[in-house]
Design a protein around this motif. Structure first.
Motif, PDB file in Angstrom:
ATOM      1  N   SER A  22      39.348  70.575   8.226  1.00  0.00           N
ATOM      2  CA  SER A  22      37.980  70.537   7.712  1.00  0.00           C
ATOM      3  C   SER A  22      37.859  69.631   6.490  1.00  0.00           C
ATOM      4  O   SER A  22      36.766  69.168   6.166  1.00  0.00           O
ATOM      5  CB  SER A  22      37.503  71.950   7.376  1.00  0.00           C
ATOM      6  OG  SER A  22      38.249  72.472   6.289  1.00  0.00           O
ATOM      7  N   LEU A  23      38.968  69.377   5.804  1.00  0.00           N
ATOM      8  CA  LEU A  23      38.937  68.490   4.642  1.00  0.00           C
ATOM      9  C   LEU A  23      38.651  67.045   5.034  1.00  0.00           C
ATOM     10  O   LEU A  23      38.374  66.209   4.179  1.00  0.00           O
ATOM     11  CB  LEU A  23      40.266  68.576   3.884  1.00  0.00           C
ATOM     12  CG  LEU A  23      40.592  69.949   3.279  1.00  0.00           C
ATOM     13  CD1 LEU A  23      41.956  69.924   2.627  1.00  0.00           C
ATOM     14  CD2 LEU A  23      39.531  70.370   2.273  1.00  0.00           C
ATOM     15  N   LEU A  24      38.716  66.754   6.346  1.00  0.00           N
ATOM     16  CA  LEU A  24      38.393  65.405   6.813  1.00  0.00           C
ATOM     17  C   LEU A  24      36.888  65.172   6.900  1.00  0.00           C
ATOM     18  O   LEU A  24      36.454  64.023   7.029  1.00  0.00           O
ATOM     19  CB  LEU A  24      39.021  65.161   8.197  1.00  0.00           C
ATOM     20  CG  LEU A  24      40.549  65.113   8.264  1.00  0.00           C
ATOM     21  CD1 LEU A  24      41.000  65.008   9.718  1.00  0.00           C
ATOM     22  CD2 LEU A  24      41.084  63.935   7.463  1.00  0.00           C
ATOM     23  N   VAL A  25      36.089  66.250   6.852  1.00  0.00           N
ATOM     24  CA  VAL A  25      34.637  66.090   7.009  1.00  0.00           C
ATOM     25  C   VAL A  25      34.046  65.115   5.994  1.00  0.00           C
ATOM     26  O   VAL A  25      33.348  64.169   6.364  1.00  0.00           O
ATOM     27  CB  VAL A  25      33.925  67.462   6.955  1.00  0.00           C
ATOM     28  CG1 VAL A  25      32.415  67.268   6.911  1.00  0.00           C
ATOM     29  CG2 VAL A  25      34.311  68.301   8.167  1.00  0.00           C
ATOM     30  N   PRO A  26      34.295  65.293   4.677  1.00  0.00           N
ATOM     31  CA  PRO A  26      33.721  64.313   3.738  1.00  0.00           C
ATOM     32  C   PRO A  26      34.307  62.918   3.881  1.00  0.00           C
ATOM     33  O   PRO A  26      33.645  61.932   3.548  1.00  0.00           O
ATOM     34  CB  PRO A  26      34.033  64.913   2.357  1.00  0.00           C
ATOM     35  CG  PRO A  26      35.151  65.863   2.587  1.00  0.00           C
ATOM     36  CD  PRO A  26      34.974  66.390   3.970  1.00  0.00           C
ATOM     37  N   VAL A  27      35.545  62.819   4.374  1.00  0.00           N
ATOM     38  CA  VAL A  27      36.137  61.496   4.617  1.00  0.00           C
ATOM     39  C   VAL A  27      35.314  60.762   5.674  1.00  0.00           C
ATOM     40  O   VAL A  27      34.912  59.602   5.482  1.00  0.00           O
ATOM     41  CB  VAL A  27      37.606  61.619   5.062  1.00  0.00           C
ATOM     42  CG1 VAL A  27      38.162  60.246   5.439  1.00  0.00           C
ATOM     43  CG2 VAL A  27      38.448  62.263   3.968  1.00  0.00           C
ATOM     44  N   PHE A  28      35.060  61.437   6.790  1.00  0.00           N
ATOM     45  CA  PHE A  28      34.235  60.836   7.843  1.00  0.00           C
ATOM     46  C   PHE A  28      32.788  60.656   7.370  1.00  0.00           C
ATOM     47  O   PHE A  28      32.130  59.672   7.731  1.00  0.00           O
ATOM     48  CB  PHE A  28      34.265  61.695   9.111  1.00  0.00           C
ATOM     49  CG  PHE A  28      35.544  61.583   9.885  1.00  0.00           C
ATOM     50  CD1 PHE A  28      35.899  60.396  10.503  1.00  0.00           C
ATOM     51  CD2 PHE A  28      36.404  62.666  10.004  1.00  0.00           C
ATOM     52  CE1 PHE A  28      37.083  60.284  11.228  1.00  0.00           C
ATOM     53  CE2 PHE A  28      37.586  62.569  10.715  1.00  0.00           C
ATOM     54  CZ  PHE A  28      37.929  61.376  11.332  1.00  0.00           C
ATOM     55  N   GLY A  29      32.295  61.604   6.572  1.00  0.00           N
ATOM     56  CA  GLY A  29      30.917  61.513   6.093  1.00  0.00           C
ATOM     57  C   GLY A  29      30.711  60.301   5.199  1.00  0.00           C
ATOM     58  O   GLY A  29      29.756  59.529   5.379  1.00  0.00           O
ATOM     59  N   GLY A  88      33.248  53.892  -8.487  1.00  0.00           N
ATOM     60  CA  GLY A  88      34.530  54.397  -8.967  1.00  0.00           C
ATOM     61  C   GLY A  88      34.468  55.867  -9.327  1.00  0.00           C
ATOM     62  O   GLY A  88      35.380  56.643  -9.011  1.00  0.00           O
ATOM     63  N   LEU A  89      33.383  56.275 -10.006  1.00  0.00           N
ATOM     64  CA  LEU A  89      33.234  57.693 -10.362  1.00  0.00           C
ATOM     65  C   LEU A  89      33.150  58.570  -9.119  1.00  0.00           C
ATOM     66  O   LEU A  89      33.658  59.696  -9.098  1.00  0.00           O
ATOM     67  CB  LEU A  89      31.965  57.889 -11.203  1.00  0.00           C
ATOM     68  CG  LEU A  89      32.073  57.668 -12.714  1.00  0.00           C
ATOM     69  CD1 LEU A  89      30.724  57.881 -13.379  1.00  0.00           C
ATOM     70  CD2 LEU A  89      33.113  58.615 -13.320  1.00  0.00           C
ATOM     71  N   ARG A  90      32.526  58.050  -8.077  1.00  0.00           N
ATOM     72  CA  ARG A  90      32.401  58.839  -6.851  1.00  0.00           C
ATOM     73  C   ARG A  90      33.759  59.037  -6.189  1.00  0.00           C
ATOM     74  O   ARG A  90      34.031  60.094  -5.614  1.00  0.00           O
ATOM     75  CB  ARG A  90      31.414  58.179  -5.893  1.00  0.00           C
ATOM     76  CG  ARG A  90      30.926  59.106  -4.794  1.00  0.00           C
ATOM     77  CD  ARG A  90      29.683  58.571  -4.123  1.00  0.00           C
ATOM     78  NE  ARG A  90      28.558  58.515  -5.061  1.00  0.00           N
ATOM     79  CZ  ARG A  90      27.355  58.073  -4.730  1.00  0.00           C
ATOM     80  NH1 ARG A  90      27.104  57.630  -3.514  1.00  0.00           N
ATOM     81  NH2 ARG A  90      26.384  58.059  -5.615  1.00  0.00           N
ATOM     82  N   TRP A  91      34.623  58.021  -6.262  1.00  0.00           N
ATOM     83  CA  TRP A  91      35.974  58.186  -5.727  1.00  0.00           C
ATOM     84  C   TRP A  91      36.748  59.234  -6.519  1.00  0.00           C
ATOM     85  O   TRP A  91      37.497  60.040  -5.959  1.00  0.00           O
ATOM     86  CB  TRP A  91      36.733  56.857  -5.749  1.00  0.00           C
ATOM     87  CG  TRP A  91      36.367  55.911  -4.646  1.00  0.00           C
ATOM     88  CD1 TRP A  91      35.823  54.666  -4.763  1.00  0.00           C
ATOM     89  CD2 TRP A  91      36.515  56.143  -3.235  1.00  0.00           C
ATOM     90  NE1 TRP A  91      35.613  54.099  -3.522  1.00  0.00           N
ATOM     91  CE2 TRP A  91      36.029  54.980  -2.571  1.00  0.00           C
ATOM     92  CE3 TRP A  91      36.994  57.205  -2.475  1.00  0.00           C
ATOM     93  CZ2 TRP A  91      36.025  54.869  -1.184  1.00  0.00           C
ATOM     94  CZ3 TRP A  91      36.987  57.093  -1.087  1.00  0.00           C
ATOM     95  CH2 TRP A  91      36.505  55.945  -0.461  1.00  0.00           C
ATOM     96  N   VAL A  92      36.567  59.233  -7.841  1.00  0.00           N
ATOM     97  CA  VAL A  92      37.213  60.253  -8.675  1.00  0.00           C
ATOM     98  C   VAL A  92      36.696  61.639  -8.299  1.00  0.00           C
ATOM     99  O   VAL A  92      37.467  62.604  -8.159  1.00  0.00           O
ATOM    100  CB  VAL A  92      36.965  59.970 -10.177  1.00  0.00           C
ATOM    101  CG1 VAL A  92      37.483  61.126 -11.035  1.00  0.00           C
ATOM    102  CG2 VAL A  92      37.629  58.660 -10.592  1.00  0.00           C
ATOM    103  N   ALA A  93      35.373  61.753  -8.139  1.00  0.00           N
ATOM    104  CA  ALA A  93      34.780  63.034  -7.740  1.00  0.00           C
ATOM    105  C   ALA A  93      35.324  63.478  -6.390  1.00  0.00           C
ATOM    106  O   ALA A  93      35.625  64.666  -6.188  1.00  0.00           O
ATOM    107  CB  ALA A  93      33.258  62.906  -7.681  1.00  0.00           C
ATOM    108  N   ALA A  94      35.463  62.538  -5.451  1.00  0.00           N
ATOM    109  CA  ALA A  94      35.983  62.870  -4.124  1.00  0.00           C
ATOM    110  C   ALA A  94      37.402  63.397  -4.212  1.00  0.00           C
ATOM    111  O   ALA A  94      37.758  64.404  -3.565  1.00  0.00           O
ATOM    112  CB  ALA A  94      35.926  61.637  -3.220  1.00  0.00           C
TER     113      ALA A  94
END
Length: 340
Positions: free
Chosen positions: A242-249, A263-269
């Protein structure tokens, strides 16, 4: 897990991740509350005539239907309509795992343990970073509505845990019946009949495809496949997918919608996915058994970490949730609900 079943788990998470892009496209043709109502209507009919009667008490069907269907999805769709990006929505919604753990500790007396508490803190730090990024460049209201949707998903997960439905698909279909009329009423009240009628009159193959994907691919196929995997394998083997969901999203949103990832969004991810992994995959400690009772939770509530078949939700349940996505087995949080 067999390779074919690993491929199936990845396919389901891909379907749930792309779901956010499909929602974003659908919001170009429909107001958010009406789109959510049509999604549940298509998921419930005609499936409700083939799955048999609900296998849990009606109070649980209604409670999850209201909290997950009306509140969670109403807030999610409205937040995205207010400008919350699809990719970021798929990421932020995963904080539902933290809210689920908190509510389970309060209601079900599940002690989270130090590692899980650390995971919750890391995930919340990720939400803070995402809030800073979105506050500087996007609509704060939309962000707040998606976070509120994650809170509602956490509540629905705990309700699903209490209901402990034996058949995920049966439960999700009946849960899908509940939100239709309330969402239609809210749409008439808040969005107005003119906007809704204009959207329905303009319905084309693209709009019909959006509704079909949200209802049949995300809900019926996603929940059915996720429930199948949870029946064959331990929840701890299925949940990590299920941790792949935001990766695909996030990836599909970048490719299809051209969304930029700062860049901040990658840190948040990184913080959110890492924190959710610690929160979801480390089992909580069940409350001690009362004297004279069998060891473990009482009242029909499964032991911590045990799979619970249910809806996984839009996201995800659900699957969510058994999310969605959040499936409502274990899908992002030991209480499978679909992500969206």
């Amino acid at each position: 897990m067999r390779p074919v079943h690993i491929a199936l788990a990845v396919l389901v998470t891909a379907v749930w991740g792309v779901n956010f892009v499909v929602i974003s496209i659908g919001l170009g043709d429909f107001p958010p509350l009406l789109l959510s109502a049509l999604r549940f209507l298509a998921a419930a009919v005609p499936a409700v005539f083939f799955v048999g009667r609900p296998k849990v008490a009606w109070k649980w069907v209604v409670a999850v239907g209201v909290v997950l269907g009306v509140m969670k999805f109403g807030l999610l769709f409205s937040g995205m309509d207010a400008g919350m990006p699809a990719g970021l929505s798929s990421l932020v919604l995963q904080v539902q795992a933290v809210f689920t753990a908190v509510f389970a500790a309060v209601v079900l007396k599940e002690r989270p343990g130090r590692v899980r508490v650390l995971g919750m803190a890391v995930a919340l730090a990720g939400i803070g970073v995402a809030a800073v990024d979105e506050g500087a460049s996007g609509p704060v209201l939309g962000f707040a509505m998606v976070v509120a949707a994650a809170v509602c998903w956490g509540v629905s997960n705990v309700l699903t845990r209490k209901a402990s439905p034996p058949d995920a698909l049966n439960f999700m279909v009946w849960v899908s019946v509940v939100p239709v009329l309330p969402l239609l009423a809210l749409s008439l009240l808040l969005e107005g009949p003119d906007q809704g009628m204009a959207a329905l009159r303009g319905l084309d193959w693209g709009g019909a495809g959006v509704i079909a994907y949200l209802a049949w691919i995300t809900t019926v196929f996603g929940f059915g496949a996720w429930g199948y995997l949870l029946h064959r394998y331990p929840a701890s083997s299925v949940a990590p997918f299920s941790l792949l969901v935001p990766v695909f999203g996030m990836t599909s949103a970048a490719l299809v919608l051209g969304e930029q990832v700062s860049g901040l969004r990658w840190v948040a991810a990184a913080l959110l996915v890492g924190g959710v992994a610690l929160t979801s995959l480390v089992p909580s400690r069940p409350r001690p058994a009362a004297a004279g009772t069998p060891e473990g939770p009482t009242g029909g509530v499964p032991a911590a970490g045990a799979p619970v078949a249910a809806g996984a939700p839009e996201g995800s349940a659900g699957p969510a949730g058994s999310a969605g996505p959040g499936a409502v087995g274990v899908a992002p949080d030991a209480l499978p609900v679909r992500p969206a």
